[in-house]
Design a protein around this motif. Structure first.
Motif, mmCIF file in Angstrom:
data_model
loop_
_atom_site.group_PDB
_atom_site.id
_atom_site.type_symbol
_atom_site.label_atom_id
_atom_site.label_comp_id
_atom_site.label_asym_id
_atom_site.label_seq_id
_atom_site.Cartn_x
_atom_site.Cartn_y
_atom_site.Cartn_z
ATOM 1 N N THR A 104 0.772 -1.147 0.119
ATOM 2 C CA THR A 104 -0.110 -0.042 0.004
ATOM 3 C C THR A 104 0.995 1.205 -0.006
ATOM 4 O O THR A 104 1.974 1.328 0.856
ATOM 5 C CB THR A 104 -0.948 -0.006 1.127
ATOM 6 O OG1 THR A 104 -1.781 -1.239 1.207
ATOM 7 C CG2 THR A 104 -1.938 1.221 1.353
ATOM 8 N N PHE A 105 0.604 2.053 -1.049
ATOM 9 C CA PHE A 105 1.453 3.338 -1.047
ATOM 10 C C PHE A 105 0.393 4.673 -0.828
ATOM 11 O O PHE A 105 -0.819 4.674 -1.359
ATOM 12 C CB PHE A 105 1.794 3.648 -2.550
ATOM 13 C CG PHE A 105 2.784 2.429 -2.852
ATOM 14 C CD1 PHE A 105 4.083 2.688 -2.842
ATOM 15 C CD2 PHE A 105 2.364 1.292 -3.476
ATOM 16 C CE1 PHE A 105 5.021 1.662 -3.183
ATOM 17 C CE2 PHE A 105 3.202 0.202 -3.819
ATOM 18 C CZ PHE A 105 4.630 0.394 -3.680
ATOM 19 N N ASP A 106 0.921 5.398 0.272
ATOM 20 C CA ASP A 106 0.040 6.363 0.924
ATOM 21 C C ASP A 106 0.327 7.631 0.514
ATOM 22 O O ASP A 106 1.656 8.052 1.098
ATOM 23 C CB ASP A 106 -0.237 6.394 2.180
ATOM 24 C CG ASP A 106 -1.218 7.436 2.913
ATOM 25 O OD1 ASP A 106 -1.664 8.304 1.952
ATOM 26 O OD2 ASP A 106 -1.593 7.422 4.029
ATOM 27 N N PHE A 107 0.166 8.550 -0.755
ATOM 28 C CA PHE A 107 0.509 9.638 -1.162
ATOM 29 C C PHE A 107 0.518 10.820 -0.085
ATOM 30 O O PHE A 107 1.006 11.746 -0.446
ATOM 31 C CB PHE A 107 -0.142 9.724 -2.531
ATOM 32 C CG PHE A 107 0.521 8.801 -3.725
ATOM 33 C CD1 PHE A 107 1.586 9.387 -4.126
ATOM 34 C CD2 PHE A 107 -0.143 7.749 -3.961
ATOM 35 C CE1 PHE A 107 2.251 8.284 -4.927
ATOM 36 C CE2 PHE A 107 0.320 6.829 -4.545
ATOM 37 C CZ PHE A 107 1.551 7.055 -5.381
ATOM 38 N N SER A 108 -0.310 10.760 0.897
ATOM 39 C CA SER A 108 -0.375 11.499 1.866
ATOM 40 C C SER A 108 1.059 11.687 2.677
ATOM 41 O O SER A 108 1.232 12.692 3.334
ATOM 42 C CB SER A 108 -1.487 11.694 2.951
ATOM 43 O OG SER A 108 -1.450 10.463 3.558
ATOM 44 N N ASN A 109 1.795 10.516 2.528
ATOM 45 C CA ASN A 109 2.993 10.505 3.228
ATOM 46 C C ASN A 109 4.105 10.424 2.247
ATOM 47 O O ASN A 109 4.781 9.442 1.913
ATOM 48 C CB ASN A 109 3.192 9.101 3.977
ATOM 49 C CG ASN A 109 2.147 9.187 5.252
ATOM 50 O OD1 ASN A 109 1.926 10.296 5.978
ATOM 51 N ND2 ASN A 109 1.601 8.035 5.418
ATOM 52 N N GLN A 110 4.324 11.765 1.594
ATOM 53 C CA GLN A 110 5.154 11.804 0.433
ATOM 54 C C GLN A 110 6.772 11.762 0.816
ATOM 55 O O GLN A 110 6.946 11.865 2.103
ATOM 56 C CB GLN A 110 5.205 12.900 -0.492
ATOM 57 C CG GLN A 110 5.768 14.402 0.344
ATOM 58 C CD GLN A 110 4.757 14.815 1.283
ATOM 59 O OE1 GLN A 110 3.803 14.477 1.546
ATOM 60 N NE2 GLN A 110 5.218 16.072 1.885
ATOM 61 N N VAL A 111 7.576 11.296 -0.111
ATOM 62 C CA VAL A 111 9.012 10.948 0.297
ATOM 63 C C VAL A 111 9.548 12.374 0.709
ATOM 64 O O VAL A 111 9.339 13.274 0.066
ATOM 65 C CB VAL A 111 9.787 10.208 -0.636
ATOM 66 C CG1 VAL A 111 11.327 10.322 -0.497
ATOM 67 C CG2 VAL A 111 9.196 8.830 -0.999
ATOM 68 N N ASP A 112 10.357 12.503 1.806
ATOM 69 C CA ASP A 112 11.161 13.705 2.184
ATOM 70 C C ASP A 112 11.751 14.287 0.763
ATOM 71 O O ASP A 112 12.459 13.628 -0.101
ATOM 72 C CB ASP A 112 12.005 13.529 3.214
ATOM 73 C CG ASP A 112 11.373 13.292 4.514
ATOM 74 O OD1 ASP A 112 10.426 13.636 4.764
ATOM 75 O OD2 ASP A 112 12.123 13.074 5.416
ATOM 76 N N GLY A 113 11.524 15.543 0.683
ATOM 77 C CA GLY A 113 12.469 16.005 -0.272
ATOM 78 C C GLY A 113 11.416 16.156 -1.845
ATOM 79 O O GLY A 113 12.024 16.608 -2.777
ATOM 80 N N THR A 114 10.324 15.329 -1.659
ATOM 81 C CA THR A 114 9.527 15.491 -3.198
ATOM 82 C C THR A 114 8.086 16.317 -2.777
ATOM 83 O O THR A 114 7.810 16.553 -1.521
ATOM 84 C CB THR A 114 9.112 13.890 -3.501
ATOM 85 O OG1 THR A 114 8.507 13.485 -2.313
ATOM 86 C CG2 THR A 114 10.432 13.248 -3.611
ATOM 87 N N ALA A 115 7.495 16.667 -3.735
ATOM 88 C CA ALA A 115 6.177 17.484 -3.751
ATOM 89 C C ALA A 115 5.069 16.774 -2.807
ATOM 90 O O ALA A 115 5.027 15.599 -2.783
ATOM 91 C CB ALA A 115 5.830 17.926 -4.976
#
Length: 189
Positions: free
Chosen positions: A158-169
């Motif tokens: 599961t990929f939760d896009f509300s938890n973006q990778v640090d340094g990305t939008a």
């Protein structure tokens, strides 16, 4: 057919080549004249890679090679095999819907920011990054990561896009996201 010409009328001939004297009096009916266009290349979610008529627009970069194959663990299933070569960059990946995008944008909204991907990895604890973006506008994107937990088995990440990778939008609910890129073992060459 000359595709440079304009065709703006049509004529229909019943029993063409046979005269009325030869065939006798006949009554024909016709209705609903329509132009039959080829089926468009539609890539829609969920993507299963099962439709051989769809060009999924897989695009490899920086040292990956991907192809749709029969699932090695289930002969009734098609999957994408991605090989990350020994010379691959740490950010080598594969994009789906690279040119035309998904038929509908990913319907992100507040409280609905996750996507799942079924993956098979040779090792556990492998970072898998998923990036979504807008076709033609690479600056409109969001990236997130998940870790594999098993080796040599299928699992759903599961990929939760509300938890973006640090340094990305961060995710922007006003943006259109209509293509995806997966990066296996992100950060490792």
């Amino acid at each position: 057919i000359n595709l440079a010409s304009i065709y703006d009328k049509a004529t229909i001939f019943f029993n063409f080549g046979t005269t009325g004297a030869d065939a006798g009096a006949q009554t024909y009916y016709w209705d609903d004249v329509a132009f039959v266009a080829p089926e468009p290349n539609i890539i829609e979610l969920p993507i299963t890679f099962e439709d051989s008529e769809v060009d999924y627009e897989l695009a490899d970069f920086e040292g990956t090679t991907s192809q749709i194959i029969i699932d090695p663990t289930d002969a009734g299933n098609l999957v994408v095999e991605t090989i990350k070569s020994e010379t691959a960059a740490f950010f080598a990946g594969t994009t789906v819907a690279d040119v035309t995008g998904f038929s509908e944008p990913i319907p992100f909204e507040e409280g609905s920011t996750s996507m799942t991907v079924r993956v098979w990895s040779p090792t556990a604890n492998t970072p898998v990054r998923l990036k979504v973006e807008q076709v033609g506008v690479p600056t409109v994107s969001v990236e997130t990561e998940a870790m594999t937990t098993v080796s040599e088995q299928w699992e759903t990440l599961t990929f939760d896009f509300s938890n973006q990778v640090d340094g990305t939008a961060a995710i922007n609910f006003a943006s259109i996201y209509n293509k995806a890129t997966i990066f296996f073992n992100f950060g490792k060459t």
